[in-house]
Design an enzyme around this catalytic site. Structure first.
Site, PDB file in Angstrom:
ATOM      1  N   CYS A 137      51.662  38.547   5.242  1.00  0.00           N
ATOM      2  CA  CYS A 137      51.120  38.414   6.601  1.00  0.00           C
ATOM      3  C   CYS A 137      51.643  37.212   7.373  1.00  0.00           C
ATOM      4  O   CYS A 137      51.554  37.174   8.591  1.00  0.00           O
ATOM      5  CB  CYS A 137      49.598  38.365   6.555  1.00  0.00           C
ATOM      6  SG  CYS A 137      48.917  36.784   6.021  1.00  0.00           S
TER       7      CYS A 137
ATOM      8  N   CYS B  12      45.596  40.671  17.017  1.00  0.00           N
ATOM      9  CA  CYS B  12      44.913  40.598  18.317  1.00  0.00           C
ATOM     10  C   CYS B  12      45.818  40.855  19.516  1.00  0.00           C
ATOM     11  O   CYS B  12      45.443  41.572  20.426  1.00  0.00           O
ATOM     12  CB  CYS B  12      44.311  39.212  18.522  1.00  0.00           C
ATOM     13  SG  CYS B  12      43.126  38.698  17.310  1.00  0.00           S
TER      14      CYS B  12
ATOM     15  N   MET C 187      62.020  32.038  -9.505  1.00  0.00           N
ATOM     16  CA  MET C 187      62.906  31.536  -8.440  1.00  0.00           C
ATOM     17  C   MET C 187      62.102  31.546  -7.121  1.00  0.00           C
ATOM     18  O   MET C 187      61.487  30.583  -6.760  1.00  0.00           O
ATOM     19  CB  MET C 187      64.159  32.407  -8.347  1.00  0.00           C
ATOM     20  CG  MET C 187      64.976  32.452  -9.630  1.00  0.00           C
ATOM     21  SD  MET C 187      65.624  30.837 -10.122  1.00  0.00           S
ATOM     22  CE  MET C 187      66.768  30.500  -8.821  1.00  0.00           C
TER      23      MET C 187
ATOM     24  N   ASN D 264      58.042  38.090  -6.842  1.00  0.00           N
ATOM     25  CA  ASN D 264      57.660  39.173  -7.739  1.00  0.00           C
ATOM     26  C   ASN D 264      56.667  38.659  -8.778  1.00  0.00           C
ATOM     27  O   ASN D 264      55.585  39.214  -8.938  1.00  0.00           O
ATOM     28  CB  ASN D 264      58.924  39.735  -8.423  1.00  0.00           C
ATOM     29  CG  ASN D 264      58.574  40.808  -9.440  1.00  0.00           C
ATOM     30  OD1 ASN D 264      57.430  41.235  -9.528  1.00  0.00           O
ATOM     31  ND2 ASN D 264      59.535  41.227 -10.218  1.00  0.00           N
TER      32      ASN D 264
ATOM     33  N   GLU E 272      37.450  47.447  24.350  1.00  0.00           N
ATOM     34  CA  GLU E 272      37.674  48.642  23.538  1.00  0.00           C
ATOM     35  C   GLU E 272      38.514  49.745  24.176  1.00  0.00           C
ATOM     36  O   GLU E 272      39.291  50.390  23.476  1.00  0.00           O
ATOM     37  CB  GLU E 272      36.308  49.255  23.192  1.00  0.00           C
ATOM     38  CG  GLU E 272      35.459  48.375  22.322  1.00  0.00           C
ATOM     39  CD  GLU E 272      34.168  49.065  21.973  1.00  0.00           C
ATOM     40  OE1 GLU E 272      33.378  49.317  22.885  1.00  0.00           O
ATOM     41  OE2 GLU E 272      33.961  49.374  20.800  1.00  0.00           O
TER      42      GLU E 272
HETATM   43  C1  LIG Z   1      55.919  40.681   0.953  1.00  0.00           C
HETATM   44  C2  LIG Z   1      57.128  41.153   0.189  1.00  0.00           C
HETATM   45  C3  LIG Z   1      57.972  42.062   0.790  1.00  0.00           C
HETATM   46  C4  LIG Z   1      59.090  42.535   0.085  1.00  0.00           C
HETATM   47  N1  LIG Z   1      59.911  43.441   0.684  1.00  0.00           N
HETATM   48  C5  LIG Z   1      60.986  43.918   0.024  1.00  0.00           C
HETATM   49  C6  LIG Z   1      61.846  44.881   0.587  1.00  0.00           C
HETATM   50  O1  LIG Z   1      61.643  45.324   1.719  1.00  0.00           O
HETATM   51  N2  LIG Z   1      62.900  45.322  -0.142  1.00  0.00           N
HETATM   52  C7  LIG Z   1      63.159  44.846  -1.393  1.00  0.00           C
HETATM   53  O2  LIG Z   1      64.148  45.263  -1.997  1.00  0.00           O
HETATM   54  N3  LIG Z   1      62.378  43.930  -1.949  1.00  0.00           N
HETATM   55  C8  LIG Z   1      61.292  43.470  -1.288  1.00  0.00           C
HETATM   56  N4  LIG Z   1      60.475  42.567  -1.881  1.00  0.00           N
HETATM   57  C9  LIG Z   1      60.768  42.159  -3.249  1.00  0.00           C
HETATM   58  C10 LIG Z   1      61.597  40.893  -3.255  1.00  0.00           C
HETATM   59  O3  LIG Z   1      62.852  41.111  -2.706  1.00  0.00           O
HETATM   60  C11 LIG Z   1      61.762  40.476  -4.704  1.00  0.00           C
HETATM   61  O4  LIG Z   1      60.478  40.155  -5.188  1.00  0.00           O
HETATM   62  C12 LIG Z   1      62.632  39.258  -4.820  1.00  0.00           C
HETATM   63  O5  LIG Z   1      63.930  39.530  -4.452  1.00  0.00           O
HETATM   64  C13 LIG Z   1      62.587  38.720  -6.225  1.00  0.00           C
HETATM   65  O6  LIG Z   1      63.244  37.481  -6.235  1.00  0.00           O
HETATM   66  P1  LIG Z   1      62.496  36.142  -6.632  1.00  0.00           P
HETATM   67  O7  LIG Z   1      63.523  35.098  -6.620  1.00  0.00           O
HETATM   68  O8  LIG Z   1      61.345  35.913  -5.778  1.00  0.00           O
HETATM   69  O9  LIG Z   1      62.043  36.545  -8.081  1.00  0.00           O
HETATM   70  P2  LIG Z   1      60.924  35.896  -8.993  1.00  0.00           P
HETATM   71  O10 LIG Z   1      59.602  36.439  -8.638  1.00  0.00           O
HETATM   72  O11 LIG Z   1      61.070  34.450  -8.998  1.00  0.00           O
HETATM   73  O12 LIG Z   1      61.382  36.515 -10.364  1.00  0.00           O
HETATM   74  C14 LIG Z   1      61.400  37.903 -10.539  1.00  0.00           C
HETATM   75  C15 LIG Z   1      61.932  38.324 -11.892  1.00  0.00           C
HETATM   76  O13 LIG Z   1      63.309  38.071 -11.963  1.00  0.00           O
HETATM   77  C16 LIG Z   1      63.634  37.310 -13.121  1.00  0.00           C
HETATM   78  N5  LIG Z   1      64.753  36.448 -12.777  1.00  0.00           N
HETATM   79  C17 LIG Z   1      64.863  35.712 -11.673  1.00  0.00           C
HETATM   80  N6  LIG Z   1      66.051  35.094 -11.658  1.00  0.00           N
HETATM   81  C18 LIG Z   1      66.667  35.430 -12.795  1.00  0.00           C
HETATM   82  C19 LIG Z   1      67.909  35.099 -13.362  1.00  0.00           C
HETATM   83  N7  LIG Z   1      68.758  34.303 -12.750  1.00  0.00           N
HETATM   84  N8  LIG Z   1      68.207  35.634 -14.554  1.00  0.00           N
HETATM   85  C20 LIG Z   1      67.369  36.448 -15.208  1.00  0.00           C
HETATM   86  N9  LIG Z   1      66.181  36.804 -14.714  1.00  0.00           N
HETATM   87  C21 LIG Z   1      65.835  36.294 -13.517  1.00  0.00           C
HETATM   88  C22 LIG Z   1      62.383  36.576 -13.474  1.00  0.00           C
HETATM   89  O14 LIG Z   1      62.328  36.290 -14.834  1.00  0.00           O
HETATM   90  C23 LIG Z   1      61.314  37.556 -13.051  1.00  0.00           C
HETATM   91  O15 LIG Z   1      61.076  38.477 -14.073  1.00  0.00           O
HETATM   92  C24 LIG Z   1      59.357  42.074  -1.218  1.00  0.00           C
HETATM   93  C25 LIG Z   1      58.498  41.141  -1.809  1.00  0.00           C
HETATM   94  C26 LIG Z   1      57.385  40.692  -1.123  1.00  0.00           C
HETATM   95  C27 LIG Z   1      56.468  39.716  -1.773  1.00  0.00           C
HETATM   96  S1  FES Z   2      45.512  37.499  14.667  1.00  0.00           S
HETATM   97 FE1  FES Z   2      46.888  36.763  16.152  1.00  0.00          FE
HETATM   98  S2  FES Z   2      45.599  35.892  17.623  1.00  0.00           S
HETATM   99 FE2  FES Z   2      44.200  36.864  16.237  1.00  0.00          FE
HETATM  100  S1  FES Z   3      48.542  34.412   3.175  1.00  0.00           S
HETATM  101 FE1  FES Z   3      49.562  36.189   3.832  1.00  0.00          FE
HETATM  102  S2  FES Z   3      51.629  35.611   3.548  1.00  0.00           S
HETATM  103 FE2  FES Z   3      50.552  34.022   2.670  1.00  0.00          FE
END
Ligand SMILES: Cc1cc2nc3c(=O)[nH]c(=O)nc-3n(C[C@H](O)[C@H](O)[C@H](O)COP(=O)(O)OP(=O)(O)OC[C@H]3O[C@@H](n4cnc5c(N)ncnc54)[C@H](O)[C@@H]3O)c2cc1C
Ligand code: FES
Ligand code: FES
Length: 1324
Positions: A24, A126, A243, A247, A1255
């Site tokens: 959000c 909003c 990282m 996830n 509304e």
């Molecule tokens: C709100 C939200 C929206 C998203 N939208 C999309 C989307 O539209 N499309 C999409 O494809 N994805 C989407 N994602 C997923 C997001 O892209 C992945 O969660 C992200 O890329 C994972 O990377 P991280 O660095 O955050 O991983 P982490 O959460 O830090 O790690 C994830 C996993 O990868 C492993 N890992 C990390 N780095 C390494 C490494 N170098 N070697 C071995 N293992 C490793 C970790 O051990 C763990 O198991 C979304 C996620 C969120 C929260």
């Molecule tokens: S959520 Fe954006 S002004 Fe209320």
């Molecule tokens: S509280 Fe919704 S993105 Fe962090």
């Protein structure tokens, strides 16, 4: 996480909690890090809810408090979003500010695309986003004529005379008075980079040493060298590498994953190295997706185009993946290893022959990213101790082409439904396929390869026959079980085909280009097969992207009358009075109240069964959790154990039986939330399931499971009239529910004073009186509402029940108790808008006159009555909308089901009621083969008339709105353009719809229409106003300040509006039904008039005196400077026996015209333009009112086209956060969004001739629904289908695409009903 650290430890509460899962943007902060390689500072926005504090070693974090405040200096971003009226409830505002601030740190002069990208990860419930974008746009040098209400440089409306172009429409330039503007751009602070905090130099010099943090249940290790990392992973192969934590973080939070050791390699340099070679580019696995995106963008500019096919495909996906904050932290390696089934990048990496460089104690190896790598849900072929060091992305070779496509429930910041990467290589100089690789996401447990399909094509010419065979093969190869998790089986399968079709067309186009450039020696007709070239052009619409560029929009309103005093703010676009403190993060919401001494936290325990007897509640284990103080059950409630709404009792906590999943059973109170949660998980409830739970309205009808009474109303004689009509048609429409998704979840703090049973309740609610409970006399309970971070009807009844429980806990423990629901709990427990099944039988004449209509409404009320009986009444009172149907009958019933109880939501049944009516009109039009607008006009009320409940009204302004809307939107000529567009485009269709509205203001419940106020004048001349309305973003306090200013004849700056407080103004009524300003405004006016009268003697004594001198004299002369004001409300009634009444004081009218473009192959759509004309009388504050109009419209657009609540077959709500439930984001607003307030309208029934507006406009969001339906009708003509068809609401991409009936959807065999259990219930 950083969010709780900021809020709880540092007391920096400007950063807000909205979802806790990165979805959000309410928690956005700026992170700055020194980059030793480039010796630069990298600034990026990030979600504090997913940022582990341990990972911030060496980073500087800037929160909204750090960039500006009202005590020293407000930052221009804060100021401009506030002044452009981009802050209503303000809960999203700090997040918006920080996203924009970060953009400006990196690019002080951003363009429009930069701005919309930066705001893409921030939700607002909003405003409808337009004013936020307008505020941010003031930093952009892109100057469009007529920008921001005609205030752009060189704009004709500024007095220049050059012809200006807005999109493709000319605006006639004439000398005229500049129209009034919503805000003045001259008046804005300049962006001054010297105001920015500098990066702390000590962080540049900081030595890089490994670190270890030991928590209660977890160890966090942060190595700095690769060797160390390898060593750690060897010793702890099961430990995740965190990282971006995008996830791992959500897995821990929402799925209960637990890791005793976490390795955080974000300071291992090797993971961030980028190497460019002629063969390709190698990204360190730790590179964030934003870094990857930026570097690829650079590369596609640098190297020849033919080498960048894979890079461009990745960019295509990266542009829509997550929001900016997610891309800034999510790593490329993490994305691959997470192995999401619907990862956007993995299909491209796999199809693009990318490789991973992997390292472990055993050495290094290279792995091809292909089908053998992705082995299951979240699983890869990596060994547990292996670390991905880097990802190699090759350049494309000659004759090699690649494309990527995705289709998601929302255009941006949403995981894809289906996503794909497709690559083909042709034998040189020919169209024969040498290599083909196709991977999909979203159609299996992991990224899957269409290997057999590829094999069937390789070696053949790329032509119509080959591709036709490929579709057949693909259909066979990628098949999903009808119960597949996530559902949408037919849609997903059709997408696999239609995305391949898009690829096919792109390749044909490419081959064709090659023929023209001489690199391919094939006759064009051999490529196109039987296709004519002209037909090919028609088909090309399949690959042209939907338009996305925002156009300048107009907000037109009437200036105040000439001669109105400059000090009188009524009628002027005054900024929301808290907007600046909301933008600086200083505004205090309920959970921002500092922790009290000894405070406890309450977590609710809810039923996991849809219908069961409670045999036993075992709280013993919960009580053993350290920090848990008590568990509150129904037995602990000292007084009445239920609340009564509309005459029906509702248990506060379940006593003997639960009747839905999410039913509140008991509550655990502990020293902090974490302990309370742990305790809640250990409460054991023994159930005896009851047979045959009821979920849908069909089941309720079958079992006669209703809340009574049912309602019926009839005008004329419907049955007789059906005998006299030319045509009769019967149809139906289903409308799903809608989650309120207020950005601030349900929050309250109950504080016992320790003496005489006094309680103070600090609460985020719309109805403060309700929070007074439990047999304690109301004079002991004071309820305080400073502001509410959005409510929309969802903070009336449900909040009161949770407040009762929290009060019992505070009363029993004698300690302050805080209850703040997490987003998932909130969505599960508090219910939503009523889903409705609407059926119609309509009788009409050949000329379009509707003579008779019989409508049935079945509302899914859930497990308790709540306000459902009022909702079904309101449904019937509005079923005529704007039409005079002489014989009209409506019946409505509230179905009792085993789903969470539904409740009030902006519009209170009207959006459901009128959708059924308008759908009926649409069916008549389709039956007669004309535009629905013609049928609307034929049947509209035209003269002073009686409604079906015999209430007389004059529809003059309804007709004015309709006519002006058609004129301002240029309806006639655009209709023709739409028809022309549809002739010229096979796969994109445009549609238009103009919808009128007649919406009542005030509510039939007489007792809740009154209001009171208390006004004090202090000796220093300052004035304090209290009233019974709650400030939820609708600007009621701002309007009350304007009222008091006018009545007391003093500047608004002398007036302060205090919190809503039941000790000051007792017996408050809910702020709901759009009458908050009408009722409270009159009460404030009354008190001010009394005071002004009282001051008359002193004014007469000293006519030359000032306000200050009069107040001083009055005090000396012992004239009371304090007064209460009261407003009784109108005497309204409704007699359901006689079926007549005067249930409303007046109507608000309006009309709205929307145009959309639909991609028939994916169901994706874009609202190209919306024009709204509203009659809201004389607006007290046009900026607030236009804000309500835009915000309600976008919420309606969400209701009718996007927002889908999904329940499992056993009644469990799946959609419990922004990841699963999509509300409109900035990418969803109409590209051109014009709002006009009808001029010259008066309303004798409300204060200063204004009208309620909160509304009504929500229903006008249905213009987008009907425009989509119009476009779908055009698509169906291509399939030889004409006449009425059913399109249920919301018209999601899934429903839209399937309704288009393309050759691809037709290919999907329908699963036999009853032969399988669908993944989700079909609600209503
Ligand atoms: C709100 C939200 C929206 C998203 N939208 C999309 C989307 O539209 N499309 C999409 O494809 N994805 C989407 N994602 C997923 C997001 O892209 C992945 O969660 C992200 O890329 C994972 O990377 P991280 O660095 O955050 O991983 P982490 O959460 O830090 O790690 C994830 C996993 O990868 C492993 N890992 C990390 N780095 C390494 C490494 N170098 N070697 C071995 N293992 C490793 C970790 O051990 C763990 O198991 C979304 C996620 C969120 C929260
Ligand atoms: S959520 Fe954006 S002004 Fe209320
Ligand atoms: S509280 Fe919704 S993105 Fe962090």
């Amino acid at each position: 996480m950083l969010l709780s650290y900021l809020r709880e430890r540092l007391r920096l509460t400007g950063t807000k909690y909205g979802c806790g899962g990165g979805g959000c943007g309410a928690c956005t902060v700026m992170v700055s890090r020194y980059q030793p390689g480039t010796k630069t500072i990298l600034h990026y926005s990030a979600n504090a809810c997913l940022l582990p504090v341990c990972q911030l070693q060496g980073a500087a974090v800037t929160t909204v408090e750090g960039i500006g405040n009202t005590k020293t200096r407000v930052h221009p971003v804060q100021e401009r979003i506030a002044k452009a009226h981009g802050s209503q409830c303000g809960f999203c505002t700090p997040g918006m500010v920080m996203s924009m601030y970060t953009l400006l740190r990196n690019k002080p002069q951003p363009n429009m695309e930069d701005i919309t990208v930066a705001l893409g990860g921030n939700l607002c419930r909003c405003t409808g986003y337009r004013p936020i974008v307008d505020g941010c746009k003031t930093f952009s040098p892109e100057s469009n004529c007529c920008q921001a209400n005609g205030n752009g440089a060189g704009c004709c409306l500024n007095g220049d005379f050059e012809m200006c172009f807005v999109g493709t429409h000319d605006i006639d330039c004439v000398f005229q008075e500049p129209p009034p503007q919503l805000f003045d751009q001259e008046d804005l602070l300049p962006l001054d980079p010297t105001q920015d905090l500098i990066f702390p130099p000590e962080l540049i010099m900081e030595p890089q040493v490994s670190q270890l943090f030991r928590g209660e249940r977890m160890v966090w290790v942060s190595p700095v060298s690769l060797e160390e990392l390898i060593q750690l992973k060897t010793s702890h192969p099961q430990a995740p590498l965190v990282m971006g934590n995008t996830n791992i973080g959500p897995d821990i939070k929402f799925k209960g994953a637990w890791h005793p050791i976490i390795i955080s390699p974000t300071r291992v340099q090797e993971l961030f190295e980028v190497t460019k070679t002629p063969q390709g580019v190698c990204f360190g696995a730790g590179c964030s997706l934003s870094v990857v995106k930026a570097l690829l963008e650079g590369l596609v500019q640098e190297i020849p185009e033919e080498k960048t096919e894979i890079y461009r495909s990745l960019l295509q996906q990266l542009g829509n993946l997550g929001g900016q904050q997610i891309r800034n932290v999510a790593s490329i390696g993490g994305n691959i290893v997470s192995a999401y089934p619907n990862s956007d990048l993995n299909p491209v990496f796999a199809a693009g022959n990318c490789t991973l460089n992997v390292v472990s104690k055993r050495g290094r190896r290279e792995i091809l990213l292909n089908k053998d790598f992705f082995v299951g849900f979240g699983k890869t072929s990596l060994k547990p101790d292996e670390i991905v060091l880097s990802v190699f992305i090759p350049v494309s070779r000659q004759g090699e082409f690649m494309r990527a496509f995705r289709q998601a429930p929302r255009k941006e910041n949403a995981l894809a439904t289906v996503t794909t990467g497709m690559r083909v290589m042709f034998i040189e100089g020919s169209s024969v396929v040498k290599e083909l690789s196709i991977y999909y996401g979203g159609v299996g447990p992991c990224t899957v390869s269409a290997t057999k399909t590829c094999a069937a094509v390789i070696g053949r010419k790329w032509d119509e026959q080959t591709l036709s065979d490929a579709y057949t093969q693909l259909l066979d190869e990628i098949s999903l079980s009808p119960s597949h998790p996530g559902g949408q089986v037919e849609f997903r399968r059709s997408l696999t085909l239609s995305l391949l079709f898009k690829f096919n067309l792109q390749m044909l186009h490419k081959l064709w280009e090659m023929v023209w450039t001489g690199s391919l020696f094939a006759p064009i007709d051999s490529l196109l097969g039987k296709l004519e070239i002209w037909n090919f052009y028609l088909l090309i619409s399949a690959i042209r992207p939907l338009p996305k560029q925002l156009q300048p929009s107009l907000q037109e309103f009437q200036a105040v009358v000439k001669g109105q005093s400059g000090d009188d703010p009524v009628g002027r676009p005054i900024m929301h009075r808290s907007a600046i403190s909301q933008a600086t993060g200083e505004a205090v919401y309920c959970d921002d109240i500092p922790k009290m001494d000894g405070e406890l936290h309450l977590v609710l325990v809810t039923s996991t069964r849809p219908h069961a007897k409670i045999l036993d509640i075992d709280i013993s284990e919960a009580l053993r959790v350290p920090g848990v103080v008590d568990v509150i059950t129904s037995k602990d409630i000292p007084g009445k154990k239920f609340r009564t709404f509309t005459g029906i009792d509702e248990d506060i906590l379940a006593q003997n039986e639960v009747s839905c999943v999410g039913h509140m059973v008991c509550a655990v109170v502990a020293d902090n939330r974490k302990q309370a949660k742990r305790g809640a998980a250990l409460v054991k409830i023994a159930y005896e399931d009851q047979p045959g739970p009821v979920f849908t309205v069909e089941e309720a009808i079958e079992k006669q499971s209703f809340f009574l009474p049912q309602r019926m109303i009839e005008r004329g004689n419907v049955d007789e009239a059906f005998d006299k009509v030319d045509h009769i048609y019967e149809g139906e429409i289903r409308l799903g529910g809608q989650e309120h998704f207020y950005m601030e979840t349900q929050s309250m703090v109950v504080v016992p004073s320790g003496e005489e049973r006094e309680l103070k309740v600090y609460i985020s609610c719309q109805h403060p009186t309700y929070a007074q409970t439990l047999g304690i006399p109301s004079n002991r309970v004071s309820c305080h509402v400073k502001r509410v971070g959005g409510a929309f009807g969802g903070k009336v009844t449900k909040t009161s029940i949770i407040a009762c429980i929290t009060s019992v806990a505070a009363w029993k423990t004698g300690r302050a108790v805080r209850c703040v629901l997490e987003r998932g709990e909130d969505m599960l427990i508090t219910g939503a808008r009523h889903p409705v099944l609407g059926k119609h039988k309509v009788g009409f004449m050949n000329d379009g006159r509707i003579i008779a209509a019989d409508l049935h409404y079945y509302a899914n009320s859930g497990n308790t009555a709540d306000e459902s009986l009022l909702v079904i009444e309101k449904i019937l009172l509005h079923l005529d909308n704007a039409y005079k149907v002489p014989n009209l009958r409506g019946r409505s019933v509230a179905c009792k089901t085993n789903l969470p109880s539904n409740t009030a939501f902006r519009g209170f049944g009207v959006p459901q009621s009128m959708l059924v009516t308008e759908n009926m009109i649409n069916d008549v039009a389709m039956k007669l083969g004309c535009n629905a607008e013609e049928i609307r006009e034929i049947n509209m009320y035209k003269e002073v008339s009686l409604t079906h409940y015999k209430f007389e009204f004059d529809p003059k302004n309804l007709l004015r709105c309709w006519d002006e809307c058609k004129e301002k939107s240029d309806y006639g000529s655009r209709r023709k353009s739409v028809a022309q567009f549809n002739q010229q485009n096979r796969w994109k269709k445009r549609g238009m719809a103009t919808i009128p509205i007649k919406f009542d203001i005030f509510s039939v419940r007489v007792s809740v229409r009154q209001a009171a106020s208390l006004v004090h004048i202090y000796k220093d001349g300052s004035v304090l106003v209290s009233h019974g309305g709650t400030e939820m973003g609708q600007g009621i306090h701002t309007k009350m300040q304007q009222v008091a200013s006018r009545e007391l004849h003093i500047p608004a700056s002398l007036i302060h509006i205090t919190e809503t407080n039941t000790s000051a103004v007792p017996n408050t009524c809910p702020s709901a039904a759009s009458f908050g300003t009408d009722a409270n405004g009159m009460a404030v006016k009354d008190a001010c008039e009394i005071l002004y009268q009282r001051l008359e003697p002193v004014r007469k004594q000293n006519p030359e005196g000032t306000w200050q001198t009069w107040v001083t004299s009055a005090f000396i002369q012992r004239i009371s400077l304090s007064a209460t004001g009261y407003y009784r409300g109108h005497d309204l009634y409704m007699d359901w026996e006689k079926q007549e009444g005067q249930p409303y004081a007046y109507f608000t009218y309006g009309a709205c015209c929307s145009e959309v473009e639909v991609d028939c192959l994916t169901g994706d759509y874009r609202t190209v333009r919306t024009d709204i004309v509203m009659d809201i009388g004389r607006s007290i504050n046009p900026s607030v009112d236009i804000g309500q109009i835009e915000g309600a419209f976008i919420q309606g657009l969400g209701l009718y086209t996007m927002e889908e609540l999904k329940f499992s077959p056993s009644g469990v709500l799946y959609t419990r956060g922004p990841s699963q439930y999509k509300i409109p984001a900035v990418c969803d607003i109409p590209l051109q969004f014009n709002v006009y307030l009808l001029s010259g309208s008066d309303n004798p029934h409300a204060i200063y001739s204004s009208k309620g507006i909160g509304e009504p406009v929500l229903f006008l969001g249905s213009s987008v629904f009907f425009a989509i339906k119009d476009a779908v009708a055009a698509a169906r003509v291509e399939a030889g289908m004409v006449g009425p068809f059913t399109l249920n609401s919301p018209a999601t991409p899934e429903r839209t695409c399937l309704a288009c009936n393309t050759p691809f959807t037709q290919k999907i065999p329908a699963s036999k009903q009853g032969s399988f259990q669908p993944w989700a219930l079909s609600i209503p």
